[in-house]
Design an enzyme around this catalytic site. Structure first.
Site, PDB file in Angstrom:
ATOM      1  N   ALA A   3       0.807  -1.218   0.000  1.00 46.14           N
ATOM      2  CA  ALA A   3       0.000   0.000   0.000  1.00 46.14           C
ATOM      3  C   ALA A   3       0.845   1.276   0.000  1.00 46.14           C
ATOM      4  O   ALA A   3       0.398   2.320  -0.489  1.00 46.14           O
ATOM      5  CB  ALA A   3      -0.946  -0.005   1.201  1.00 46.14           C
TER       6      ALA A   3
ATOM      7  N   HIS B 171      -3.520 -10.113  -4.424  1.00 42.68           N
ATOM      8  CA  HIS B 171      -4.757  -9.970  -3.645  1.00 42.68           C
ATOM      9  C   HIS B 171      -5.952  -9.574  -4.509  1.00 42.68           C
ATOM     10  O   HIS B 171      -6.981  -9.153  -3.997  1.00 42.68           O
ATOM     11  CB  HIS B 171      -4.564  -8.938  -2.515  1.00 42.68           C
ATOM     12  CG  HIS B 171      -3.608  -9.413  -1.458  1.00 42.68           C
ATOM     13  ND1 HIS B 171      -3.078  -8.593  -0.488  1.00 42.68           N
ATOM     14  CD2 HIS B 171      -3.104 -10.644  -1.216  1.00 42.68           C
ATOM     15  CE1 HIS B 171      -2.268  -9.298   0.303  1.00 42.68           C
ATOM     16  NE2 HIS B 171      -2.269 -10.542  -0.126  1.00 42.68           N
TER      17      HIS B 171
ATOM     18  N   CYS C  30     -20.985 -18.556 -11.344  1.00 38.75           N
ATOM     19  CA  CYS C  30     -20.537 -18.797 -12.730  1.00 38.75           C
ATOM     20  C   CYS C  30     -19.119 -18.300 -12.971  1.00 38.75           C
ATOM     21  O   CYS C  30     -18.529 -18.607 -14.007  1.00 38.75           O
ATOM     22  CB  CYS C  30     -21.512 -18.169 -13.735  1.00 38.75           C
ATOM     23  SG  CYS C  30     -21.434 -16.375 -13.830  1.00 38.75           S
TER      24      CYS C  30
ATOM     25  N   CYS D 135     -25.594 -11.829  -9.729  1.00 41.62           N
ATOM     26  CA  CYS D 135     -25.310 -11.960 -11.161  1.00 41.62           C
ATOM     27  C   CYS D 135     -26.593 -12.397 -11.883  1.00 41.62           C
ATOM     28  O   CYS D 135     -27.536 -12.876 -11.253  1.00 41.62           O
ATOM     29  CB  CYS D 135     -24.226 -13.027 -11.285  1.00 41.62           C
ATOM     30  SG  CYS D 135     -23.728 -13.510 -12.927  1.00 41.62           S
TER      31      CYS D 135
ATOM     32  N   SER E 127       5.689  -1.897   1.728  1.00 39.15           N
ATOM     33  CA  SER E 127       4.807  -2.874   2.394  1.00 39.15           C
ATOM     34  C   SER E 127       5.253  -3.056   3.837  1.00 39.15           C
ATOM     35  O   SER E 127       6.451  -3.071   4.118  1.00 39.15           O
ATOM     36  CB  SER E 127       4.856  -4.227   1.679  1.00 39.15           C
ATOM     37  OG  SER E 127       4.129  -5.193   2.428  1.00 39.15           O
TER      38      SER E 127
ATOM     39  N   ASP F  34      10.692   8.005   1.074  1.00 40.22           N
ATOM     40  CA  ASP F  34       9.426   7.989   0.352  1.00 40.22           C
ATOM     41  C   ASP F  34       9.656   7.311  -1.004  1.00 40.22           C
ATOM     42  O   ASP F  34      10.654   7.586  -1.680  1.00 40.22           O
ATOM     43  CB  ASP F  34       8.963   9.441   0.155  1.00 40.22           C
ATOM     44  CG  ASP F  34       7.560   9.513  -0.399  1.00 40.22           C
ATOM     45  OD1 ASP F  34       6.675   9.980   0.325  1.00 40.22           O
ATOM     46  OD2 ASP F  34       7.345   9.105  -1.564  1.00 40.22           O
TER      47      ASP F  34
HETATM   48  P1  OAD Z   1       0.250  -1.612   5.037  1.00 38.02           P
HETATM   49  O1  OAD Z   1      -0.749  -0.520   5.168  1.00 38.02           O
HETATM   50  O2  OAD Z   1       0.247  -2.683   6.043  1.00 38.02           O
HETATM   51  O3  OAD Z   1       1.722  -1.001   5.009  1.00 38.02           O
HETATM   52  C1  OAD Z   1       2.053   0.119   4.237  1.00 38.02           C
HETATM   53  C2  OAD Z   1       3.557   0.347   4.358  1.00 38.02           C
HETATM   54  O4  OAD Z   1       3.934   1.381   3.470  1.00 38.02           O
HETATM   55  C3  OAD Z   1       4.023   0.754   5.743  1.00 38.02           C
HETATM   56  O5  OAD Z   1       5.125  -0.060   6.105  1.00 38.02           O
HETATM   57  C4  OAD Z   1       4.450   2.222   5.567  1.00 38.02           C
HETATM   58  O6  OAD Z   1       5.580   2.536   6.363  1.00 38.02           O
HETATM   59  C5  OAD Z   1       4.822   2.259   4.115  1.00 38.02           C
HETATM   60  N1  OAD Z   1       4.645   3.571   3.459  1.00 38.02           N
HETATM   61  C6  OAD Z   1       3.564   4.383   3.526  1.00 38.02           C
HETATM   62  N2  OAD Z   1       3.728   5.458   2.742  1.00 38.02           N
HETATM   63  C7  OAD Z   1       4.943   5.330   2.156  1.00 38.02           C
HETATM   64  C8  OAD Z   1       5.695   6.132   1.227  1.00 38.02           C
HETATM   65  N3  OAD Z   1       5.213   7.269   0.738  1.00 38.02           N
HETATM   66  N4  OAD Z   1       6.933   5.701   0.870  1.00 38.02           N
HETATM   67  C9  OAD Z   1       7.433   4.539   1.379  1.00 38.02           C
HETATM   68  N5  OAD Z   1       6.768   3.745   2.227  1.00 38.02           N
HETATM   69  C10 OAD Z   1       5.545   4.132   2.621  1.00 38.02           C
HETATM   70  O7  OAD Z   1       0.074  -2.176   3.543  1.00 38.02           O
HETATM   71  P2  OAD Z   1       0.488  -3.612   2.951  1.00 38.02           P
HETATM   72  O8  OAD Z   1       1.809  -4.054   3.424  1.00 38.02           O
HETATM   73  O9  OAD Z   1       0.294  -3.488   1.482  1.00 38.02           O
HETATM   74  O10 OAD Z   1      -4.701  -7.239   2.327  1.00 38.02           O
HETATM   75  O11 OAD Z   1      -0.640  -4.531   3.547  1.00 38.02           O
HETATM   76  C11 OAD Z   1      -0.705  -5.872   3.150  1.00 38.02           C
HETATM   77  C12 OAD Z   1      -2.139  -6.333   3.066  1.00 38.02           C
HETATM   78  O12 OAD Z   1      -2.817  -6.060   4.292  1.00 38.02           O
HETATM   79  C13 OAD Z   1      -2.986  -5.605   2.052  1.00 38.02           C
HETATM   80  O13 OAD Z   1      -2.814  -6.093   0.744  1.00 38.02           O
HETATM   81  C14 OAD Z   1      -4.381  -5.858   2.536  1.00 38.02           C
HETATM   82  C15 OAD Z   1      -4.136  -5.559   3.995  1.00 38.02           C
HETATM   83  O14 OAD Z   1      -5.022  -6.097   4.893  1.00 38.02           O
HETATM   84  C16 OAD Z   1      -5.834  -7.579   1.691  1.00 38.02           C
HETATM   85  O15 OAD Z   1      -6.613  -6.766   1.265  1.00 38.02           O
HETATM   86  C17 OAD Z   1      -6.024  -9.050   1.546  1.00 38.02           C
END
Ligand code: OAD
Length: 284
Positions: free
Chosen positions: A22, A151, A162, A184, A224, A266
């Site tokens: 994210a 995801h 379907c 659907c 992440s 960033d």
């Molecule tokens: P998270 O929201 O858990 O983590 C986001 C990460 O991005 C954090 O470690 C922040 O420090 C970092 N971050 C935020 N802004 C940033 C920037 N501008 N530059 C660099 N880093 C930055 O998101 P995910 O790791 O993607 O699952 O979360 C994993 C999964 O948990 C998602 O796919 C979702 C969620 O529940 C499902 O929907 C199944």
């Protein structure tokens, strides 16, 4: 510095794989899940499980409409980090993007350069669940690196009977107007085309992602929190099979200690800079 060390490991012969979360979409305005003002501070994760979808689809959809508005209530554009990865792919420096994001922005960035429609990858009417292409967003015949959506894609819905996939916007609109749960033409219940907590990830996509991870010479974990499996394990798996592992994040992650390079910045600063280091390296 750390980014220069990473750039030194990357050339057109190396297999380079990026895993994104994210954080790479945060600069586009997409909310993150964890951390300050993360989605899971305003919403209860436990309401969005696969178990609840099965047992209470009506309640699930009612809550999901609110979550969808929070996550995708506005249109987003790819940012400089998505663009830098897309450019690295076109230039032969990146071999695959594995993303946990469901916003379709990697696809938009890759399409943007060759005049795609910027539809967030949403319009995929007719794709079936058993279609090996589901969640595997490889542009056919372009030679561009695959984008594996681990995801799923939140701009689409899929019929649980379907298997038909279609653009999610009209379905979310129907649900918002009280058509709960939306169904659907075949009578089956639609599900957002994303992986819910407690639901299996698409097997073929994960298998391909694992193979790419193990074959990588350089593995970059970008934006992440690296706490949700199986993606959270990919950097260690890459490291165990010999890859140089780099972490790019504003904050620390559980993988930092096992990474070869940690770059705390960033993504919209880090990735364009990585790209220009690679170009300079190629020129010099
Ligand atoms: P998270 O929201 O858990 O983590 C986001 C990460 O991005 C954090 O470690 C922040 O420090 C970092 N971050 C935020 N802004 C940033 C920037 N501008 N530059 C660099 N880093 C930055 O998101 P995910 O790791 O993607 O699952 O979360 C994993 C999964 O948990 C998602 O796919 C979702 C969620 O529940 C499902 O929907 C199944």
């Amino acid at each position: 510095d750390a980014l220069e060390r990473l750039a030194a490991e990357i050339d057109r012969d190396a297999t380079v794989v990026a895993l994104t979360g994210a954080g790479i979409s945060a600069p586009s305005g997409v909310p993150t899940f964890r951390g300050e003002d993360g989605v899971w501070e305003h919403f209860d994760e436990g309401q969005f499980t696969y178990g609840r979808f099965r047992s209470d689809p009506e309640g699930f959809w009612a809550d999901r409409v609110a979550l969808q508005r929070e996550l995708f209530g506005e249109e987003y554009e790819p940012n400089a980090a998505h663009e830098a990865l897309a450019a690295m792919g076109r230039d032969g420096y990146l071999d695959a993007v594995l993303t946990q994001n469901t916003d379709g922005l990697h696809r938009d960035a890759a399409d943007g350069a060759d005049g795609g429609d910027g539809a967030n990858g949403a319009a995929e009417d007719g794709k079936r669940e058993d279609d090996p292409g589901a969640g595997d967003d490889t542009p056919a015949g372009t030679g561009e690196p695959p984008i594996l959506e681990l995801h799923g894609n939140a701009r689409r819905v899929r019929c649980t009977d379907c298997g038909r996939r279609r653009d999610g916007d009209p379905i979310f609109d129907r649900a918002a107007e009280g058509d709960l749960p939306p169904t659907c033409d075949c009578g089956g219940i639609y599900k957002p085309d994303v992986v819910l907590f407690g639901e299996q990830l698409p097997g073929a996509v994960v298998q391909r992602a694992r193979t790419l991870t193990r074959d990588s010479d350089v593995f970059l974990a970008i934006g992440s929190s690296l706490v949700v499996e199986p993606a959270a394990s990919f950097p260690r798996e890459a490291g165990a099979t010999g890859a140089t592992v780099g972490v790019v994040n504003l904050e620390s992650t559980p993988v930092d200690g096992a990474a070869d390079v940690v770059y705390r910045d960033d993504v919209t600063e880090a990735l364009p800079r990585l790209r220009s280091l690679l170009e300079r390296g190629a020129d010099g």
